[in-house]
Write a protein that holds these residues in place. Sequence first.
Motif, PDB file in Angstrom:
ATOM      1  N   GLY A  11       0.799  -1.226   0.000  1.00 14.72           N
ATOM      2  CA  GLY A  11       0.000   0.000   0.000  1.00 14.72           C
ATOM      3  C   GLY A  11       0.826   1.269   0.000  1.00 14.72           C
ATOM      4  O   GLY A  11       0.266   2.362   0.118  1.00 14.72           O
ATOM      5  N   PHE A  12       2.139   1.144  -0.121  1.00 14.93           N
ATOM      6  CA  PHE A  12       3.012   2.303   0.022  1.00 14.93           C
ATOM      7  C   PHE A  12       4.199   2.111  -0.904  1.00 14.93           C
ATOM      8  O   PHE A  12       4.764   1.016  -0.970  1.00 14.93           O
ATOM      9  CB  PHE A  12       3.483   2.376   1.483  1.00 14.93           C
ATOM     10  CG  PHE A  12       4.105   3.676   1.868  1.00 14.93           C
ATOM     11  CD1 PHE A  12       3.313   4.755   2.244  1.00 14.93           C
ATOM     12  CD2 PHE A  12       5.484   3.834   1.882  1.00 14.93           C
ATOM     13  CE1 PHE A  12       3.889   5.963   2.623  1.00 14.93           C
ATOM     14  CE2 PHE A  12       6.056   5.036   2.259  1.00 14.93           C
ATOM     15  CZ  PHE A  12       5.251   6.098   2.631  1.00 14.93           C
TER      16      PHE A  12
ATOM     17  N   ASP B  29      -1.830   4.146  -3.184  1.00 18.14           N
ATOM     18  CA  ASP B  29      -2.185   5.530  -3.479  1.00 18.14           C
ATOM     19  C   ASP B  29      -1.335   6.509  -2.688  1.00 18.14           C
ATOM     20  O   ASP B  29      -1.700   7.668  -2.515  1.00 18.14           O
ATOM     21  CB  ASP B  29      -3.673   5.789  -3.242  1.00 18.14           C
ATOM     22  CG  ASP B  29      -4.113   5.395  -1.852  1.00 18.14           C
ATOM     23  OD1 ASP B  29      -3.248   5.234  -0.979  1.00 18.14           O
ATOM     24  OD2 ASP B  29      -5.332   5.241  -1.637  1.00 18.14           O
ATOM     25  N   LYS B  30      -0.172   6.020  -2.211  1.00 15.62           N
ATOM     26  CA  LYS B  30       0.765   6.895  -1.488  1.00 15.62           C
ATOM     27  C   LYS B  30       2.170   6.629  -2.009  1.00 15.62           C
ATOM     28  O   LYS B  30       2.620   5.475  -2.032  1.00 15.62           O
ATOM     29  CB  LYS B  30       0.725   6.624   0.010  1.00 15.62           C
ATOM     30  CG  LYS B  30      -0.645   6.773   0.636  1.00 15.62           C
ATOM     31  CD  LYS B  30      -0.626   6.447   2.119  1.00 15.62           C
ATOM     32  CE  LYS B  30      -2.046   6.383   2.653  1.00 15.62           C
ATOM     33  NZ  LYS B  30      -2.723   5.115   2.332  1.00 15.62           N
TER      34      LYS B  30
ATOM     35  N   MET C 176      10.579  11.368   5.355  1.00 13.12           N
ATOM     36  CA  MET C 176       9.185  11.754   5.135  1.00 13.12           C
ATOM     37  C   MET C 176       8.727  12.704   6.241  1.00 13.12           C
ATOM     38  O   MET C 176       7.981  13.657   5.988  1.00 13.12           O
ATOM     39  CB  MET C 176       8.308  10.499   5.116  1.00 13.12           C
ATOM     40  CG  MET C 176       6.827  10.765   4.975  1.00 13.12           C
ATOM     41  SD  MET C 176       5.901   9.261   4.624  1.00 13.12           S
ATOM     42  CE  MET C 176       5.921   8.431   6.208  1.00 13.12           C
TER      43      MET C 176
ATOM     44  N   PRO D 188       5.321  20.010   5.814  1.00  7.77           N
ATOM     45  CA  PRO D 188       3.942  19.527   5.964  1.00  7.77           C
ATOM     46  C   PRO D 188       2.931  20.277   5.092  1.00  7.77           C
ATOM     47  O   PRO D 188       1.937  19.696   4.650  1.00  7.77           O
ATOM     48  CB  PRO D 188       3.648  19.751   7.451  1.00  7.77           C
ATOM     49  CG  PRO D 188       4.970  19.823   8.107  1.00  7.77           C
ATOM     50  CD  PRO D 188       5.913  20.403   7.095  1.00  7.77           C
TER      51      PRO D 188
ATOM     52  N   ASN E 136       3.736  22.176   2.209  1.00  3.64           N
ATOM     53  CA  ASN E 136       4.054  22.303   0.783  1.00  3.64           C
ATOM     54  C   ASN E 136       4.428  21.002   0.096  1.00  3.64           C
ATOM     55  O   ASN E 136       4.386  20.926  -1.133  1.00  3.64           O
ATOM     56  CB  ASN E 136       5.205  23.304   0.608  1.00  3.64           C
ATOM     57  CG  ASN E 136       4.907  24.626   1.268  1.00  3.64           C
ATOM     58  OD1 ASN E 136       3.751  25.042   1.317  1.00  3.64           O
ATOM     59  ND2 ASN E 136       5.917  25.282   1.799  1.00  3.64           N
TER      60      ASN E 136
ATOM     61  N   TRP F 256       3.414  17.694   1.069  1.00  8.46           N
ATOM     62  CA  TRP F 256       2.446  16.591   1.110  1.00  8.46           C
ATOM     63  C   TRP F 256       1.350  16.972   0.118  1.00  8.46           C
ATOM     64  O   TRP F 256       0.525  17.844   0.394  1.00  8.46           O
ATOM     65  CB  TRP F 256       1.877  16.415   2.516  1.00  8.46           C
ATOM     66  CG  TRP F 256       2.872  15.832   3.490  1.00  8.46           C
ATOM     67  CD1 TRP F 256       4.038  16.395   3.907  1.00  8.46           C
ATOM     68  CD2 TRP F 256       2.779  14.562   4.152  1.00  8.46           C
ATOM     69  NE1 TRP F 256       4.686  15.560   4.790  1.00  8.46           N
ATOM     70  CE2 TRP F 256       3.939  14.435   4.959  1.00  8.46           C
ATOM     71  CE3 TRP F 256       1.849  13.529   4.156  1.00  8.46           C
ATOM     72  CZ2 TRP F 256       4.175  13.302   5.748  1.00  8.46           C
ATOM     73  CZ3 TRP F 256       2.078  12.405   4.946  1.00  8.46           C
ATOM     74  CH2 TRP F 256       3.235  12.298   5.730  1.00  8.46           C
TER      75      TRP F 256
ATOM     76  N   PHE G 175      -1.821  16.283  -2.225  1.00  8.36           N
ATOM     77  CA  PHE G 175      -3.009  15.456  -2.406  1.00  8.36           C
ATOM     78  C   PHE G 175      -3.661  15.790  -3.738  1.00  8.36           C
ATOM     79  O   PHE G 175      -3.794  16.966  -4.090  1.00  8.36           O
ATOM     80  CB  PHE G 175      -4.009  15.704  -1.267  1.00  8.36           C
ATOM     81  CG  PHE G 175      -3.472  15.363   0.085  1.00  8.36           C
ATOM     82  CD1 PHE G 175      -3.670  14.101   0.628  1.00  8.36           C
ATOM     83  CD2 PHE G 175      -2.738  16.295   0.815  1.00  8.36           C
ATOM     84  CE1 PHE G 175      -3.158  13.783   1.882  1.00  8.36           C
ATOM     85  CE2 PHE G 175      -2.224  15.978   2.065  1.00  8.36           C
ATOM     86  CZ  PHE G 175      -2.438  14.720   2.599  1.00  8.36           C
TER      87      PHE G 175
ATOM     88  N   PRO H 174     -10.070  14.453  -5.775  1.00 11.81           N
ATOM     89  CA  PRO H 174     -10.616  13.123  -5.419  1.00 11.81           C
ATOM     90  C   PRO H 174     -11.251  12.389  -6.597  1.00 11.81           C
ATOM     91  O   PRO H 174     -12.348  11.869  -6.491  1.00 11.81           O
ATOM     92  CB  PRO H 174     -11.642  13.462  -4.339  1.00 11.81           C
ATOM     93  CG  PRO H 174     -12.102  14.837  -4.678  1.00 11.81           C
ATOM     94  CD  PRO H 174     -10.926  15.551  -5.272  1.00 11.81           C
TER      95      PRO H 174
ATOM     96  N   GLY I 169     -11.230   8.493  -5.264  1.00 17.58           N
ATOM     97  CA  GLY I 169     -10.688   9.223  -4.123  1.00 17.58           C
ATOM     98  C   GLY I 169      -9.407   9.936  -4.507  1.00 17.58           C
ATOM     99  O   GLY I 169      -9.119  10.114  -5.694  1.00 17.58           O
ATOM    100  N   SER I 170      -8.652  10.350  -3.493  1.00 15.48           N
ATOM    101  CA  SER I 170      -7.431  11.115  -3.744  1.00 15.48           C
ATOM    102  C   SER I 170      -6.203  10.220  -3.663  1.00 15.48           C
ATOM    103  O   SER I 170      -6.250   9.122  -3.104  1.00 15.48           O
ATOM    104  CB  SER I 170      -7.293  12.235  -2.720  1.00 15.48           C
ATOM    105  OG  SER I 170      -8.359  13.121  -2.812  1.00 15.48           O
TER     106      SER I 170
ATOM    107  N   LEU J 218      -1.867  10.599  -2.741  1.00 17.67           N
ATOM    108  CA  LEU J 218      -0.941  11.430  -1.974  1.00 17.67           C
ATOM    109  C   LEU J 218       0.481  11.120  -2.387  1.00 17.67           C
ATOM    110  O   LEU J 218       0.852   9.942  -2.470  1.00 17.67           O
ATOM    111  CB  LEU J 218      -1.114  11.127  -0.475  1.00 17.67           C
ATOM    112  CG  LEU J 218       0.014  11.565   0.461  1.00 17.67           C
ATOM    113  CD1 LEU J 218       0.114  13.085   0.528  1.00 17.67           C
ATOM    114  CD2 LEU J 218      -0.214  10.978   1.858  1.00 17.67           C
TER     115      LEU J 218
END
Lengths: 473, 498
Positions: free
Chosen positions: A332-333, A361-362, A382, A388, A390, A392, A394, A397, A414-415, A417
């Motif tokens: 998932g990452f 999705d990350k 990270m 935080p 500028n 990160w 997203f 959606p 969805g979004s 990241l």
Amino acid sequence: MTTVRRHLDRLRETGDLISVTERVHWEGAVAEVASEATRHNCPVTLFENTSGTVRPVSGVYGGADQFASADQRPWQRISQALDLGPECSYTELIEHLARWETSDIDDVTDESAATVRDSGDIYSLGLPTTSDGTPLVSLGLLVVERDGVTTWAPIRGRAQRSQTLRLSVPESVVEWCTSSADVSVVLGVSAAPLIAALQGWTQGQTTPSVPNLAAGLADVSVTTVGSRTVPSDAEVRIDGRMNAVESSVTEETEPRAAWELTCETATVDVNVETVAVREDPLVPFTPLGEPLTDDIHLMCLVETAKLFRRVNNYWGVSPVEWIQLPVEGRLGFCIVSSEILYAGFEWQLANTLFSFSDLFDKVLVLDEQADPTNLARAIDDMWVKAHPANDWIFSEPNASSAAAPLYRSDDENGSRLYINATWDPRWDEEYIAPRVTFETAFSENVLESLIERWEELGLDDLLDERGVNTDHE
Amino acid sequence: MTTSSLRQYLQTLETNGDLHRISEPVSWNLEASAVTMLLNEEDSAVPLFENVDSARLVGDPYRGTQRRPWERIALGLGLPSDLSYREFYEAVIERLKNPIEPVTVSTDDAPCKEEIQTGDDVDLLDFPWPYIHAGDGGRYSNLHTLVAPDPDSEWVDWSNHRTMIHDGETSSVLLLAGEQTPNLYYYKYEKRDEPMPVAITVGAEPAVQYTSVMWIPTGRNEAEYAGGLKQEPVELVPCETNDLSVPATAELVIEGEILPNERRDEGPFGDYFGYMHGPRRSMPLFRVTGITHQTDPILPFCVEGTGVGHSENTTSSMEIGCVGPDATLGLRTAGFDVECCAPWKSTPRTIYAISTEKTNPSYLHDMANFIFTTWGMLHVDFFIFVDADVNPLNQREVLEALALHADPDADFHQFGVETMPKVPLNIYQTPTEKGDIQTGTSKAKTAKAYIDATSDGAGREAQPTHDIERRYRAQKILERAGVESSELSFVDPGEATQ
């Protein structure tokens, strides 16, 4: 060729295998012990004393959590199994997998390596059972042939009755062959066929010539059963006839294998006709649904290699140092380390990865100095290097839902990241904070002086006692 | 048994085989820190440098093991070494709930008064303050307790602010506005053009050192909390040149004052982020008025930067072993249902994980906003909420929760709007954003963030703690088969009984 047996011998030689010699019942207990072993970064665990025919072994292609210690290389067992040598780096392994080379298979023997034992009693094999007491099938392959072409496909399933296996397979395999084909199910095969099967059927394209892909990864030896080309090193071979099962009768409640996230699946039954086994057969298995299991390790590497291949072919240059789907993130990452060629390149890079994979999705983007063997440090960037507000980023959606995460299982959009933990290429050099490391924090003179007095300072004895190598010398 | 001095603590370390005495001459000029960094990275013993000019140095004395970072913090409190992290947290919380008043002892009974220098005899350079990283702006004392009073009440704050030695009489102190002592300085003493009386207590007993990094509420007596941790009264003794009292068992005490509107250069310094932090900036000037110390004092220091990734140092261990339990207690006291609040294990300060039973979004929102308004949040940019059965100190479990349960669309909050104060040490800021030389604040604001990585019950199997008996039996089978539990982070002692 590195068979499972040879692989286990090597692991035993390096202290990365333990044998459980006390009696452990295959019903429930074996899987329970295996779960604890994978969850707690234990060596490969071989069960020598169960009541069935096979000797189950877990963690064969898995590995330890890389957060646990700087010495952990979660991919190491797989690189060993591919005979890439003990010094093979993560990047070398990914590059090897990313080549997708095919080779001819010359070493076809006429004789079946495993010997037909009976007319097909699955239960007597003593495979580890799922929680409801049915024998578990994992880390195996479906072998099926069409028009003279044999393919190998990943499977996950269980014994339905004593002479029936119910398996999940890629739907495209069922579409490719006839739904009532003669098949073999092989267990205890080497790493190359397992990886090639994932490359052939879970990567968004159909590549039936899996035996040739496997031969491109490592030496493989095959034999012929019926008209099918079968890995001759298989510890257990189950021959029978496959029948597709209507989806309405397959109600899945048990954990799925990692590869099932990557493609549409179909359910088939294999009506078992014969079971062939080697002497004291070894059957790698994985306790599905747990962290750090073999299927997650294999799928993380296969998906990573696909991304590495596609990204570096996409740009015309090769700025990407490495990509990783850390097993700790269960697909998932995604982490990518790259030279940032120009401002905004990291945005392109992250979105390219999103477009090439549906799993996550990350995405975490790191600079090219990041070390793929130090996950703890990579993740630290990270938290400390990405602004935080500028860095990160997203998306709107409107993105399709990713397969690995457990939210939005209703397939709503969805979004996504991405986290940019690289230095801004617009910054002046003076803005860039140097990393604090042993090599950067001390001048060569200081280090040389210490090395000359290593013994006087007692560091030789101290570090030696604790099993620490003194490579700093 | 509770440990009453740094020396006693080091003796206990030695008894456990965890102290490495080095009697060969070692220079304070990078050599001591190089050896310490190596031992930190290799998870080896704590080095005691016995032959460094006029005093002894000890490198990262409270650094825990990489697997169990709270281990040596527990040792300093006389707690069993085999506690699980949960047991350790609860033990510290219980002690913090029961403060004990300090007692005052006479100068004759105070070890820190064995040698007394005042007036012209004072010379900071008599002591081997270490030069820690090549590229640092100077030599530092960075593991001590700064004692500073509120001019308007009886409150005395204990805190830890590094100080860079300039000459025999002066140093610069890193005071970042937004923290308790710097706020006293900038917004009370300096505004009134008054010097702030302070004492820098070097090598105080473990409970004092731990208390100085905890988030003790403003106005509360820190010495009482140290006594609670120690389960005995802390002994204080009056200073020679000001009205402050300091822990009597300290190895060395630097008395002095921080002068209003006087600045000296500070930094760069290889900081807790694991990066060399710059630029050089001006910080308040500390002028020494007296030094008292034990004979042959032991000066502790921390090699910052080695607490990141797969190694530990004193700062990162104290963040887990001291700040974590204290923050957990603070949230529970505020009425929040918190299982555990703990820093990301390999990243000191910037990110904390909080495990909680209550996971509805409004509850998490309220808790996050409560946390972000407390003074201790200057260094913390992120909170990540996880289910109660996720171990916040297990980075694999937290990363898995982040990957599988934090929806980019719904679970990432307060990103993208720069509204909150930020510490100017953050490396993601430009030098222009970092510095205001007058008040030690950042010129820019930041966007603090919290991430809801709880499962909301969606598709997640509980961690297997509910099935302890089966798990325990399985673990025993593995142990009998030869798994080395201590080396493989296999069984967390005590965990199986929960």
